[in-house]
Every structure is written in structure tokens, then in C-alpha cells.
Enzyme design. Structure first.
Site, PDB file in Angstrom:
ATOM      1  N   SER A 171      36.446  47.190  43.767  1.00 17.72           N
ATOM      2  CA  SER A 171      36.007  47.680  42.458  1.00 17.72           C
ATOM      3  C   SER A 171      36.943  47.285  41.323  1.00 17.72           C
ATOM      4  O   SER A 171      37.008  46.130  40.950  1.00 17.72           O
ATOM      5  CB  SER A 171      35.833  49.197  42.505  1.00 17.72           C
ATOM      6  OG  SER A 171      34.749  49.523  43.317  1.00 17.72           O
ATOM      7  N   ASP A 180      40.302  33.998  36.533  1.00 20.11           N
ATOM      8  CA  ASP A 180      39.481  33.247  35.586  1.00 20.11           C
ATOM      9  C   ASP A 180      40.290  32.763  34.383  1.00 20.11           C
ATOM     10  O   ASP A 180      40.115  31.628  33.926  1.00 20.11           O
ATOM     11  CB  ASP A 180      38.310  34.109  35.105  1.00 20.11           C
ATOM     12  CG  ASP A 180      37.260  34.310  36.188  1.00 20.11           C
ATOM     13  OD1 ASP A 180      37.225  33.504  37.131  1.00 20.11           O
ATOM     14  OD2 ASP A 180      36.495  35.282  36.100  1.00 20.11           O
ATOM     15  N   LYS A 239      32.777  45.162  46.198  1.00 22.94           N
ATOM     16  CA  LYS A 239      31.975  46.252  45.642  1.00 22.94           C
ATOM     17  C   LYS A 239      31.903  46.072  44.129  1.00 22.94           C
ATOM     18  O   LYS A 239      32.811  46.422  43.404  1.00 22.94           O
ATOM     19  CB  LYS A 239      32.584  47.605  46.018  1.00 22.94           C
ATOM     20  CG  LYS A 239      31.609  48.779  45.972  1.00 22.94           C
ATOM     21  CD  LYS A 239      31.326  49.256  44.574  1.00 22.94           C
ATOM     22  CE  LYS A 239      30.421  50.465  44.579  1.00 22.94           C
ATOM     23  NZ  LYS A 239      30.165  50.946  43.207  1.00 22.94           N
TER      24      LYS A 239
END
Length: 705
Positions: free
Chosen positions: A482, A493, A507
Site C-alpha cells: 500500500s 519513477d 495492494k
């Protein structure tokens, strides 16, 4: 949308036991009950349940992220899921039962739409009859005498029957039950139980099963059935009965005492899903994900009550209790198929916010004759004291505020790089994941949230200040979920950090609680996406540099859950990359592999990984006592060899047997746990070395320009 993502990686049967933490236990000894001599009474649905079922159908069709038409195909899927929930190991229902239920399968979609619960209750009542027959059969075998079991006969028991055909007839059913009984006797015998003790324990176990069947309520049937329907949407969409909803609210508040562990039901066992950071079980250092709890005792001298086959909420009631009281758990290790059990002592307490604090330390490495200093910040969970923050307390605690303070201290230590340790971090506050990302970038988006209507909302770094802009790595594993995945994905990224370790949990969905006329519905409303457009759902975050993991190949992760939402991508949004790590990954991986090929800790980990793969997924077990003994001895001997190989490489004294290892582990867990935590493990040391390698490669690249 719920901003808190803590315990995001729950399996569907976990919902009312998020933190086994709560009140005073019931009596552990059942007296003889005349009611148990009578057959179980049939359960009937209520009008309130019928109305609630229609409400659930309507809410899911309108609001769930995944759009599923309620037609015959989905109705047949619900039918199969319902049978799987009631009889996951195919030990109760006969093929004739399934044939009789088949007409219901073909019209279950219309039954759901109209609130007709009679088919579901008929199937549930048949399950109770079969389960009662099994319990009585087991008690009859006990009465005949456990010593009558022929443990010299060469027989085998199929342990996992999920893919086996339904029982052909009553003869096949009784033969399976006989083998299961024999396996229980053999397991207890190999744990040094006498015949009298075996008979007593199995009598209690099956009497408990009978009592549970007699105490079943219509709500049990309704909740099981409706969750078979909600489960085809995704594993995190669940119906909570009024009582379960109350337990869920209590547990989420973390206001009561317990051991701090997440439990689920698997077949007849209570299984540990995860251990809560900062909780008593985590501090004791013994209980591990995958462990099966087979009995519970109160205090150091209270009798151990067998909990195999007991309802999950009843097991939770035995484990939870008053602060500073002791509970004993007898467990079968999840990392072994051995019949041996271990008893852990845990002192109940509150899961305290301060026990989940981020912490830091500095590691030093030698490279080219020079010392390199790498800071390490360990973040157990993404926490925030919402009440203090909302009340205007200027000193409220949160992950971001604590990490900011640690960074300011570490920067004064002339750091060469920074490692963020997110292993075992199951998530927490979305707000904190967003703000923590902001400490390492100037400004920009952090995560995208896409709702069921296809609308995308971006979360933005709220602070244009970059607190730390130096070289960085993030260490993750299969239990990082999460909020951890949101942060690690953003760092990857942006090119702000190398991601090192194992594939994360996956998740990447958002749930919300909706009230019903009868209970509550938790449903998935949205999905998380990284700024690059990749979902964190199902696949998780893949590391740039992979470390071996004991979780590989095990049933842990979103992609192991039935009907989990898929990984996909959406249109990325504009963002500024700080650097491109790709050119460095191959040389970094080569250096890492060369360094760890002979490293004792990494060799040990790879050997343990192979060991678990060999023994964890056995399909059959022998019912011959001598063969089973030999299997266990072989398994323990191989484990001892692996342990001693590590000890020899580290110059530590060798063990004579695994009992010595278990004793040593218990001593370390109780007396030395805090000291051990302060020491960097092999993974963090190697992550630091990989980061130092990256710094050197970037320096050479810069110099050659």
C-alpha cells in the site's frame, strides 16, 4: 475514500481479527452438554438479511470499481466460491450433495437480485449436517481407543484436497475421515503425547466442533454466502455482520490490549497473516506470518485449550485480554511441515504509536581505501496521530515529521548516501506516503487515484522544499504494501532512488465502508497508479536490484488472492526525472552477485529458500509412523546442516540439534531483541554497498563527460 491504508494486505477471512488485541477470555473447559447429543437444528434467513442482500447487490453494481454483470455466469461463480468457503478441503460434501445443489447454481443470479436466501441456507444446513457427522465419527473412533490405530500400515493422506473431486460416496467419505483421524493421532504422538493425552485433546477438539455447529446462527450462513458474492468483485470487498462490524471498528481504533497480530482462518486452523509493528508479538520476535495456532493458554500455568476447528472470533477472544497479562500460544511453524510444535509466551499490551517510530543509524563502508558513510532510516509503518493533528497540537507525531528530523540530524554527519528500509511495512496513511515523497523531491505529483467512473485525481507534493537530494536506495520485500508501494514507486519513477530487495505485495486499491440496514459493506472504490501510469495493484513494485527472498513461491501477495484486480496502466502525467538509473543496473547487479555469491548470509538464505520450497508444498503425508519419523528426521537434519554451515562461516559454535537452535532463538527474541534490532542485517549492509557502487559509477560517468 479511506485515507488510511494500514493492514491493506488482508485476506477475506481476516476482517474481524485485524489486531488480536482485545478483552477477557471465556472458560477453556466445556462441561458435558446434553444439547450436543441432538442433531443440529436448521437455520432460517431473516427479512433483514434478505433486504441487506438486495442492498449489497445494488451497491456493488453501482459503486464498485470492477463492473460485473450479475448473470448466470457470475451466479455460477458465486456458487463455486460458496462451496469453497464451506468445504475448502473437500472433506464434507458428497458428490450427491453437489448434484442436488446444481439447480440452484443455474438461478443463483436471480436469487441474489430478489433477496431469496433459501438456496444458500439449504446448502449451509447440509454442510452443518456433514460436519456434525464427521465430528461424531471422530468421537466414536476415540471411544474405540486411539491405540487401535494401525500406524505400521503404509497409507498416505492427501493434505491439500482443493483440486480433488468431491467425495464419491459415504464409504469414500468415511475412509477420508479415518485417515484424517489417523493423521491427528500420529501428529500428537510424534509430539510426545500419551494415548490418554491424545484421546483427551481430540475429544475436546471434536466436542468444540460440535458445540460450534450447535451455536451457529443464521448470520453465519448469511455472512459466508454474501461474502462469496462480494468476493467475485475483489478480495477486499466484504460484508460485515452487525457483530463483525462492531469488532472491526474496535480493532481499527487500536484502543484495546492484545498481542498485535493479524489472523485469518484457513481450513480448520487459525493462521498468522502478519505481525503488527510495535506490538507485543513483534517485540517478542517469535511469531511469524504463516504460523498456525493450535492451542491457547492463559498465564504460565493455565491449561492449553485446543483451538483447531474453532471459530476465528472465538480464538481471538481467547488470545485477547487485559494489558500486562500473559498468553501462551502453541504453534506449528509456517516455515516447516514438521509435526513438532512450539509454545510462545507473549505479554499483552497496547500497540503504541511510539513503538512504530522511524529510527536511524549510520553504516560505514570501505571503498578504494576511503570510508563511505551511509545513513539508514527504518520506517515500520506510515503513521500519523490524527487526533493530535486535528486538535492543533504543534508536536503531533507522524512518519514525515519524524523522518524530517532524522534527515536533519543525518545530514550533519557528512553522509555519502541514504537507505530507506520499508521491509515489512504494510502501509498506513496515504497522506503520509504523499508527504514523505515530498521530502525527496522539489515538487510534483506523487500518486494517481482512479475511481470507478474512470476519473483520475492526482496527489501532489504539498511542500516545494527538498529536504534530502543525495544518492538514495529504498529496500522493500513481499510484505511492503500500500503506502510503502506508493512511496517506493514514486522514488523509482522520479529516478530518486534505487529500489532494492523483493517484489512488493501489490495492494493498490482503495476501500470505503458503506452502512447497510443490517451490517456494513466494505467495497473497493478506486485504484492507485504511479505517476508513470503503472498500477501498484497485483504486480506491486519490482526492484531494480533483486535480493533472494523466503517469500518467493509462497502464498503471500495480492496476485495469490482469488479475483484480485489486475495490473494495468493508464496515461502517465508529466513529471521531471532526477536521473536515469537504467544504465547502471547491469553493472550494479554484477557487482552485487559477485559480492554475495560466497556471502554466508546470502548463501544461507538461498539454501533456506530451497529447503522451504522442498517441504512446504507437500501434497501427501505418510500415515506410517516409522516413515513419518524418518521424514521429520531427514527434514530436521537438513535444516541443522544449513544452520551449522552459517554458524561455521561466522565462527559461531555449532549446534548438536535443532532444539538448541529453538532455545537460542527464544532467548534472543526475549532478552536480546532490542539489541539485535540496532544491528544492521546482511540485507541492509548489502543495500548500502550497492548504493556505494552506484555513487562510484555516477561519479565516473560525470568525470567522463
Amino acid at each position: 475514500m479511506i485515507p488510511t491504508l494500514r493492514n491493506a494486505r488482508k485476506t477475506p477471512s481476516v476482517f474481524f481479527a485485524l489486531f488480536t488485541a482485545l478483552c477477557i477470555t471465556t472458560s477453556s473447559v466445556f462441561a458435558a452438554d446434553q444439547k450436543l447429543e441432538r442433531p443440529v437444528e436448521e437455520l432460517e434467513p431473516s427479512l433483514q438479511q434478505a433486504i441487506a442482500s438486495v442492498n449489497v447487490v445494488q451497491l456493488l453494481s453501482r459503486n464498485h470499481y470492477r463492473k460485473i454483470a450479475l448473470d448466470q455466469e457470475s451466479g455460477e461463480k458465486v456458487f463455486q466460491r460458496y462451496l469453497d468457503r464451506l468445504d475448502p478441503n473437500r472433506s464434507f460434501f458428497l458428490q450427491s450433495d453437489i448434484d442436488q445443489f446444481t439447480p440452484y447454481k443455474e438461478k443463483l443470479d436471480s436469487s441474489l437480485k430478489s433477496g431469496d436466501l433459501k438456496p444458500a441456507f439449504e446448502i449451509f444446513n447440509r454442510y452443518r449436517i456433514r460436519a456434525e457427522q464427521r465430528a461424531r465419527y471422530m468421537l466414536a473412533l476415540i471411544k474405540q481407543g486411539v491405540e487401535k490405530q494401525n500406524l505400521k500400515k503404509n497409507e498416505e493422506l492427501i493434505v491439500d484436497r482443493k483440486e480433488q473431486p468431491w467425495l464419491a460416496n459415504k464409504k469414500a467419505q468415511r475412509d477420508l475421515w479415518r485417515k484424517q483421524f489417523k493423521d491427528s493421532v500420529l501428529t500428537l504422538k510424534l509430539n510426545n503425547k500419551t494415548n490418554e493425552e491424545i484421546a483427551d485433546q481430540l475429544s475436546r477438539r471434536n466436542t468444540n466442533l460440535l458445540r460450534r455447529l450447535h451455536q451457529s446462527k443464521s448470520e453465519d450462513a448469511f455472512q459466508t454466502y454474501i461474502n462469496s458474492f462480494t468476493g467475485i468483485f475483489d478480495p477486499h470487498t466484504q460484508y460485515f455482520s452487525p457483530q463483525t462490524a462492531e469488532n472491526f471498528d474496535i480493532n481499527m481504533s487500536l484502543s484495546l490490549e492484545g498481542i498485535g497480530a493479524v489472523l485469518s482462518s484457513e481450513d480448520e486452523y487459525t493462521k498468522v497473516v502478519s505481525v503488527v509493528p510495535g506490538g507485543p508479538a513483534e517485540k517478542a520476535g517469535q511469531l511469524k506470518p504463516g504460523d498456525k495456532i493450535i492451542s491457547v493458554g492463559q498465564g504460565r500455568k493455565g491449561p492449553l485449550e485446543d483451538v483447531v476447528g474453532m471459530r476465528l472470533d472465538d480464538v481471538v477472544n481467547l488470545i485477547r485480554g487485559k494489558k500486562k497479562t500473559l498468553v501462551r500460544l502453541e504453534i506449528i511453524s509456517g516455515s516447516s511441515k514438521s509435526s513438532s510444535t512450539r509454545i510462545y509466551e507473549i505479554v499483552r499490551d497496547k500497540v503504541k504509536l511510539e513503538e512504530q517510530d522511524a529510527s536511524s543509524r549510520i553504516l560505514e563502508f570501505k571503498q578504494d581505501g576511503k570510508n563511505k558513510r551511509v545513513g539508514v532510516i527504518e520506517i515500520p509503518t506510515f503513521y500519523i496521530d490524527f487526533k493530535a493533528a486535528q486538535s492543533g497540537d504543534p508536536n503531533y507525531k507522524s512518519t514525515t515529521r519524524d523522518v524530517r528530523k532524522l534527515l536533519e540530524k543525518l545530514k550533519k554527519e557528512n553522509l555519502d548516501g541514504l537507505v530507506i528500509d520499508l521491509r515489512g511495512n504494510g502501509g498506513g496513511s496515504l497522506q503520509e506516503a504523499n508527504e514523505l515523497t515530498g521530502l525527496f523531491i522539489d515538487q510534483g505529483p506523487t500518486v494517481l487515484v482512479r475511481d470507478s467512473r474512470g476519473r483520475t485525481e492526482r496527489q501532489q507534493d504539498p511542500d516545494p522544499t527538498q529536504v534530502y537530494g543525495g544518492p538514495m536506495a529504498v529496500v522493500v520485500d513481499r510484505l511492503s504494501a500500500s503506502a510503502s508501494e506508493i512511496f517506493a514507486g514514486a522514488m523509482q519513477d522520479y529516478g530518486r532512488a534505487l529500489v532494492i530487495g523483493g517484489q512488493t505485495y501489490g495492494k493498490g486499491t482503495v476501500q470505503s465502508i458503506q452502512p447497510l440496514n443490517h451490517g456494513q459493506l466494505k467495497l473497493t472504490l478506486a485504484k492507485f497508479y504511479r505517476i508513470s501510469g503503472q498500477s501498484t495493484q497485483n504486480q506491486g513494485v519490482l526492484p531494480d536490484i533483486a535480493f533472494p527472498s523466503l517469500y518467493d513461491g509462497r502464498d503471500i501477495g495480492e496476485n495469490k488472492l482469488p479475483d484480485a484486480l489486475p495490473w494495468d496502466t493508464i496515461e502517465p502525467i508529466p513529471y521531471r526525472k532526477y536521473s536515469d538509473m537504467k544504465p547502471y543496473l547491469e553493472p550494479l547487479d554484477k557487482k552485487h552477485r559477485k559480492r554475495t555469491d560466497d556471502d554466508p548470509d546470502f548463501v544461507y538464505l538461498n539454501e533456506m529458500k530451497d529447503y522451504l520450497a522442498r517441504y512446504e508444498n507437500q501434497e501427501k503425508v505418510s500415515l506410517n509412523e516409522e516413515k513419518r519419523k524418518h521424514e521429520i528426521q531427514t527434514m530436521r537434519s537438513q535444516r541443522l546442516t544449513i544452520e551449522n554451515r552459517l554458524r561455521k562461516a561466522k565462527g559461531e559454535p555449532l549446534l548438536n540439534n535443532l532444539d538448541e537452535l529453538e532455545e537460542a532463538e527464544q532467548e534472543e527474541a526475549s532478552a536480546e531483541a532490542k539489541k539485535k534490532k540496532k544491528e544492521a542485517d546482511a540485507f541492509i549492509k548489502e543495500a548500502g554497498m550497492v548504493l556505494v557502487d552506484l555513487i562510484q559509477l555516477e561519479k565516473k560517468q560525470t568525470a567522463s563527460r
